[in-house]
Design a protein around this motif. Structure first.
Motif, PDB file in Angstrom:
ATOM      1  N   ARG B  15       0.895  -1.602  -0.248  1.00  0.00           N
ATOM      2  CA  ARG B  15      -0.458  -0.157   0.271  1.00  0.00           C
ATOM      3  C   ARG B  15       1.148   0.990   0.165  1.00  0.00           C
ATOM      4  N   GLN B  88     -15.198   9.167  -5.582  1.00  0.00           N
ATOM      5  CA  GLN B  88     -14.304   8.968  -4.776  1.00  0.00           C
ATOM      6  C   GLN B  88     -13.817   9.857  -3.825  1.00  0.00           C
ATOM      7  N   GLY B  89     -12.847   9.674  -2.991  1.00  0.00           N
ATOM      8  CA  GLY B  89     -13.646  10.502  -1.772  1.00  0.00           C
ATOM      9  C   GLY B  89     -14.115   9.718  -0.961  1.00  0.00           C
ATOM     10  N   THR B  90     -14.442  10.401   0.540  1.00  0.00           N
ATOM     11  CA  THR B  90     -15.709   9.999   1.022  1.00  0.00           C
ATOM     12  C   THR B  90     -16.866  11.381   0.876  1.00  0.00           C
ATOM     13  N   SER B 313      -9.556   0.228  -5.424  1.00  0.00           N
ATOM     14  CA  SER B 313     -10.429   1.368  -3.903  1.00  0.00           C
ATOM     15  C   SER B 313     -11.676   1.375  -3.599  1.00  0.00           C
ATOM     16  N   GLN B 342      -7.346   6.601   3.987  1.00  0.00           N
ATOM     17  CA  GLN B 342      -7.315   7.642   3.482  1.00  0.00           C
ATOM     18  C   GLN B 342      -7.010   9.006   4.651  1.00  0.00           C
ATOM     19  N   GLU B 343      -6.564   9.806   4.875  1.00  0.00           N
ATOM     20  CA  GLU B 343      -6.450  10.325   6.353  1.00  0.00           C
ATOM     21  C   GLU B 343      -7.225  11.673   6.087  1.00  0.00           C
ATOM     22  N   THR B 351     -14.505   6.111   5.303  1.00  0.00           N
ATOM     23  CA  THR B 351     -13.398   5.841   5.800  1.00  0.00           C
ATOM     24  C   THR B 351     -13.086   5.362   3.833  1.00  0.00           C
ATOM     25  N   ARG B 352     -12.013   5.856   3.145  1.00  0.00           N
ATOM     26  CA  ARG B 352     -11.493   5.079   1.505  1.00  0.00           C
ATOM     27  C   ARG B 352     -10.450   5.018   2.066  1.00  0.00           C
ATOM     28  N   ARG B 354      -7.433   2.133  -0.351  1.00  0.00           N
ATOM     29  CA  ARG B 354      -6.922   2.322  -1.426  1.00  0.00           C
ATOM     30  C   ARG B 354      -5.547   1.314  -1.066  1.00  0.00           C
TER      31      ARG B 354
END
Lengths: 178, 424
Positions: B15, B88-90, B313, B342-343, B351-352, B354
């Motif tokens: 990762r 994508q994203g949250t 993802s 992803q923070e 929470t994304r 990947r």
């Protein structure tokens, strides 16, 4: 939530108005009346009024049968009569095979039905429809009168068919046994 | 090139590979095809469109819309599902946030709307949207998920449907509003109060009972959604937000909160959101949306472009708090690799996750599995079937044979690159 926080809140409220924005307006019971429609399982807040299955039959034919079918047999909307056995997780839930409390029937008809015009029924009509549906399901007698006294006493077959998913999240039972 | 060695079966890469050097990774895992010569495009040679007062996505993104279960407004519930496979994203865009309305979206004039708080309180109070907007506000991200989301997975055979059809009744937004603890400080709370019955101003007057402890813990009267006013489908001008709890309990068009000793045993809690168990008993008051994850890219409908590099993802969330770990498998669970989160990773929020993947062009089965801060782990399909059972027949994709399914989802990729939903 921690129980200490609840205790602190209760203590704070016991004295005077909290030092907050205080922008709410006081509301009297009379001012709330038109909205105050929650009926609880023990019958709390059931209104005055009365109805029988025979009275309900005519209201039903006029205002309900269009969606729920003749005699509650179902049409575009769910059947209201019948209790097929629950043999699978996707079994059809009906009033007679699943609903645990008779008060829910009154509460739901009054708040949500008819779908096109909720809150248009009188309390007597709601009692009558409740009586009609319960009688069609043979959960009460044909001539039983439904009112604030009699309705909460109707025993639904699946009353004890439930369990909470997370018992630790359930508030403790109150003194009144449901 | 050691860091580009697979860390789990079927081509899953470390990762952190990208963090250590993305360009090298790309060169290592893909061959470059010769590009076409670059030219000036028509839109580069004349001024563009008028700037609108309220922006909408590009006309080339018409596929990124919700799917509707009741487009003609027949007398039943309407569902609109979030197209996770295209996002994508949250943060779910407000127009794509899932909606379930039991009799359409109430069309409320905020000047006429009121929120009453009464029952076992010291002082019953009524608030307008305008007065609530003057209170100290808080903002937080929170997912909202229908208790019936993912219900197609109770089918005895895997339903071939997109991640939108299967998991589209969950979305995530930043909500801004007034903590209910603030308002209950002003009404006061009678020591006998144990429940709060919430009611909407929609025509079904939808009502749900919520334990007082949850209300005082982190419940909010939400006024804003992703910085703009709450959308009509989310309860304009205000909704109850119960972070991490069953979507239906997050009552929209909120008009009344009554503090009581007993729950109402309303239609939706005593009947609808009471999933039947194999024993014939049913859960009542499920409350929590338990830890779940699913892969959004690739997923059913995704066009694999031949062997090579892909990023896997997806989304993970838990009604019990933060996501702490997501593991991904490309070989149907035989081997697993940890995905990057992803923070910022926020409690009770999407929470994304990947992870880079080198697809060798052969058959693969992609899975994800999440853990939350309370140590809960997303169940396998076998585990949830053992506990909760399966439907007696294959249901339509839009049906709800049961509720609260949170087990692993599996996407199978075959040699020609098509993606299918499978049980593995």
């Amino acid at each position: 939530m921690s129980t200490p926080r609840l205790v602190a809140l209760l203590l704070a409220c016991g004295t005077a108005h909290a030092a907050g924005p205080n922008l709410g307006q006081p509301l009297t019971h009379a001012e709330l009346a038109a909205w105050n429609i929650h009926v609880l399982p023990d019958g709390t807040n059931l209104p005055k009024g009365t109805g029988t299955s025979a009275q309900g039959a005519s209201v039903y034919a006029q205002k309900c049968a269009h969606c729920h079918g003749e005699a509650g047999k179902g049409a575009v909307s769910a059947a209201l009569v019948g209790a097929p056995p629950i043999k699978s997780i996707d079994a059809t839930k009906t009033i007679a095979n699943f609903w645990p409390y008779p008060t829910t029937l009154f509460d739901f008809i009054r708040r949500s039905m008819p779908w096109q015009a909720p809150r248009s029924l009188s309390d007597d009509e709601v009692y009558a429809l409740t009586a009609y549906i319960l009688a069609q399901n043979k959960l009460i007698g044909e001539n039983d009168v439904m009112n604030a006294e009699t309705l909460p006493k109707v025993k639904m077959p699946n009353r004890d068919g439930f369990t909470p998913r997370f018992p630790n999240l359930m508030p403790p039972r109150s003194g009144r046994d449901l | 090139m050691e860091k580009f060695q697979p860390v789990a079966g079927n081509g899953l890469l470390d990762r952190r590979a990208f963090l250590r050097g993305g360009a090298a990774l790309a060169a290592a895992v893909t061959g470059y095809a010769r590009a076409e010569p670059l030219a000036e495009a028509p839109w580069s040679k004349e001024p563009g469109e008028l700037v609108p007062a309220y922006g909408t996505p590009s006309k080339f993104e018409k596929a990124a819309v919700r799917t509707l279960s009741n487009p003609k407004g027949e007398p039943r519930t309407s569902h609109a599902r979030t197209p996770h496979q295209l996002l994508q994203g949250t943060a779910t865009p407000n127009g794509l946030h899932f909606t379930i309305s039991h009799a359409g979206n109430a069309d409320i004039d905020p000047a006429q709307h009121r929120l009453a708080i009464h029952g076992l309180v010291k002082r019953a109070l009524v608030f307008t949207p305008e007065t609530l907007s003057r209170y100290p506000l808080v903002s937080r991200f929170a997912f909202v998920e229908c208790g019936g989301n993912s219900a197609p997975l109770f089918s005895p055979e895997p339903i071939q449907a997109t991640v939108q059809a299967i998991h589209g009744l969950a979305s995530c937004a930043e909500w801004t509003g007034v903590p209910l603890a603030t308002l209950l400080e002003e009404t006061g709370v009678d020591a006998k109060a144990k429940w709060v019955i919430a009611e909407g101003a929609d025509s079904p007057h939808l009502s749900r009972s919520v334990p007082l402890e949850k209300i005082l813990d982190d419940a909010m009267v939400a006024l804003y959604q992703n910085s703009e006013r709450v959308m009509p489908g989310q309860g304009y001008p205000m909704r109850l937000l119960l972070p991490g709890w069953e979507g239906n309990m997050n009552v929209k068009w909120l008009r009344r909160l009554e503090l009581t000793e007993q729950p109402a045993m309303s239609y939706y809690e005593s009947r609808t959101y009471a999933p039947i168990l194999p024993s014939g008993k049913a859960y009542q008051f499920y409350f929590i949306q338990e830890v779940k994850s699913f892969i959004t890219q690739p997923s059913v409908g995704f066009g694999m472009k031949g062997p090579g590099f892909y990023e896997i993802s997806g989304i993970a969330y838990s009604g019990n708090g933060r996501i702490t770990k997501v593991m991904v498998s490309a070989d149907a669970g035989k081997t697993w690799a940890e995905a990057a989160l992803q923070e910022p990773v926020m409690s009770k929020s999407f929470t994304r996750f990947r992870i880079p993947w080198q697809w060798n062009g052969g058959p693969a089965v992609l899975q994800s599995r999440a853990w939350d801060a309370l140590g809960n782990v997303q169940p396998t399909r076998a585990e949830i079937v053992a506990q909760r059972g399966v439907a007696s027949r294959v249901p339509p994709p839009t049906a709800f044979p049961s509720q609260h399914y949170n087990a692993i989802t599996s996407w199978a990729i075959d040699a020609n690159g098509s993606v299918r939903h499978v049980y593995a």
